[in-house]
Motif scaffolding. Structure first.
Motif, PDB file in Angstrom:
ATOM      1  N   LYS A 183      11.693   2.364   6.141  1.00 14.13           N
ATOM      2  CA  LYS A 183      12.108   3.738   5.853  1.00 14.13           C
ATOM      3  C   LYS A 183      10.962   4.583   5.286  1.00 14.13           C
ATOM      4  CE  LYS A 183      16.319   2.819   7.081  1.00 14.13           C
ATOM      5  NZ  LYS A 183      16.860   3.325   8.360  1.00 14.13           N
ATOM      6  N   ILE A 184       9.738   4.285   5.742  1.00 15.18           N
ATOM      7  CA  ILE A 184       8.608   5.064   5.255  1.00 15.18           C
ATOM      8  C   ILE A 184       8.540   6.402   5.988  1.00 15.18           C
ATOM      9  CG2 ILE A 184       7.243   3.036   4.650  1.00 15.18           C
ATOM     10  CD1 ILE A 184       5.687   3.352   7.191  1.00 15.18           C
ATOM     11  N   ASP A 185       7.754   7.292   5.451  1.00 14.71           N
ATOM     12  CA  ASP A 185       7.553   8.601   6.066  1.00 14.71           C
ATOM     13  C   ASP A 185       7.031   8.403   7.493  1.00 14.71           C
ATOM     14  OD1 ASP A 185       6.737  11.115   6.887  1.00 14.71           O
ATOM     15  OD2 ASP A 185       5.924  11.669   4.929  1.00 14.71           O
ATOM     16  N   LYS A 186       7.665   9.049   8.451  1.00 13.49           N
ATOM     17  CA  LYS A 186       7.264   8.880   9.848  1.00 13.49           C
ATOM     18  C   LYS A 186       5.818   9.301  10.098  1.00 13.49           C
ATOM     19  CE  LYS A 186      11.883   9.219  11.825  1.00 13.49           C
ATOM     20  NZ  LYS A 186      12.778   9.925  12.780  1.00 13.49           N
ATOM     21  N   GLY A 198      11.155  -1.092  14.704  1.00 14.99           N
ATOM     22  CA  GLY A 198      11.600  -2.042  13.687  1.00 14.99           C
ATOM     23  C   GLY A 198      10.967  -1.773  12.338  1.00 14.99           C
ATOM     24  N   ILE A 199       9.670  -1.464  12.337  1.00 13.66           N
ATOM     25  CA  ILE A 199       8.979  -1.125  11.087  1.00 13.66           C
ATOM     26  C   ILE A 199       9.623   0.107  10.457  1.00 13.66           C
ATOM     27  CG2 ILE A 199       6.795  -0.343  10.091  1.00 13.66           C
ATOM     28  CD1 ILE A 199       5.366  -1.965  12.285  1.00 13.66           C
ATOM     29  N   LEU A 254       0.805  -1.220   0.000  1.00 13.89           N
ATOM     30  CA  LEU A 254       0.000   0.000   0.000  1.00 13.89           C
ATOM     31  C   LEU A 254       0.842   1.276   0.000  1.00 13.89           C
ATOM     32  CD1 LEU A 254      -2.939  -0.974   2.395  1.00 13.89           C
ATOM     33  CD2 LEU A 254      -2.837  -1.087  -0.094  1.00 13.89           C
ATOM     34  N   LEU A 255       1.857   1.318   0.855  1.00 15.29           N
ATOM     35  CA  LEU A 255       2.680   2.528   0.947  1.00 15.29           C
ATOM     36  C   LEU A 255       3.921   2.475   0.049  1.00 15.29           C
ATOM     37  CD1 LEU A 255       2.478   3.231   4.789  1.00 15.29           C
ATOM     38  CD2 LEU A 255       1.107   4.213   2.943  1.00 15.29           C
ATOM     39  N   LYS A 256       4.076   1.346  -0.655  1.00 16.40           N
ATOM     40  CA  LYS A 256       5.175   1.198  -1.624  1.00 16.40           C
ATOM     41  C   LYS A 256       6.554   1.389  -0.995  1.00 16.40           C
ATOM     42  CE  LYS A 256       2.015   0.723  -4.750  1.00 16.40           C
ATOM     43  NZ  LYS A 256       1.708  -0.622  -5.312  1.00 16.40           N
TER      44      LYS A 256
END
Length: 227
Positions: free
Chosen positions: A197-200, A191-192, A134-136
């Protein structure tokens, strides 16, 4: 004409096989087990001293085998705790029906193990679907599995302690698990963040649904199916 083992040179009688291969396998198995134990202890210390660095260091693809074993071990330990809890308190975790003191050990152990094992599987796939699909984000299944397994070690420690404590004080044992659960959730959140490394700002949209769905499956769906 005498025969000899081509590996170790041991003389062999007619129709017999050398046992050196089986000995080598046994030695390798012992070495692997010793290595896993040492790694478990090293990660355990790391989670206490420097949890984020430890998750980042060990939550990698090469440790996926160890992490699967760690989650399986955690599930079995929970199964033992589940049995001890039911044995000590007849109505604890009864899900609406009375449980007598004649608690079947194997059945209870398997049920407790399945509860947590399924919970780990749901957690891993929820992170994979939400963060990856979903968030790629860059979220590989093996890396996610490794990370979740590393985070689970804190719960394994708490469960091992609680198995002893539950016979002294059920409330204290549950309190220990509650505190350990908070640490586990925080470790999982970090950990996620480390592996994806997604946008916080979007991190919460992975973490919260993952925890909610996992708890719903473990607390409601699985008991409906198995009990």
């Amino acid at each position: 004409m005498a025969k000899f083992c081509i590996k170790c040179g041991k003389p062999l009688e007619e129709g017999t096989e050398c046992t050196c291969s089986s000995k080598d396998t046994l030695t390798q198995t012992k070495q692997a087990a010793r290595g896993y134990i040492n790694l478990f202890l090293e990660i355990m210390k790391g989670l206490i001293k420097a949890p984020i660095d430890t998750i980042k260091k060990y939550g990698v693809e090469k440790n996926v085998g160890f992490s699967i074993i760690a989650m399986l071990f955690n599930s079995i330990i929970f199964g033992l705790f589940f049995y001890c809890l039911l044995k000590e308190g007849t109505s604890a975790f009864s899900y609406g029906f009375f449980i007598s003191r004649d608690i079947p050990f194997i059945k209870t152990l398997l049920l407790g193990t399945l509860f947590i094992g399924i919970g780990f599987v749901v957690t891993i796939f929820m992170i994979y679907i939400l963060a990856g699909s979903l968030l790629k984000a860059k979220a590989e299944l093996k890396v996610i599995t490794s990370m979740v397994g590393i985070c689970s070690i804190i719960m394994t420690i708490a469960l091992a302690i609680s198995i002893i404590i539950v016979f002294l004080s059920m409330k204290l044992a549950m309190f220990i698990l509650f505190i350990a659960s908070l640490f586990y959730f925080v470790y999982l959140l970090q950990g996620i963040n480390e592996i994806s490394k997604i946008d916080k700002n979007k991190l919460v949209y992975v973490f919260v649904p993952t925890i909610c769905v996992t708890l719903f499956v473990v607390v409601y769906i699985v008991p409906k199916i198995l009990l």
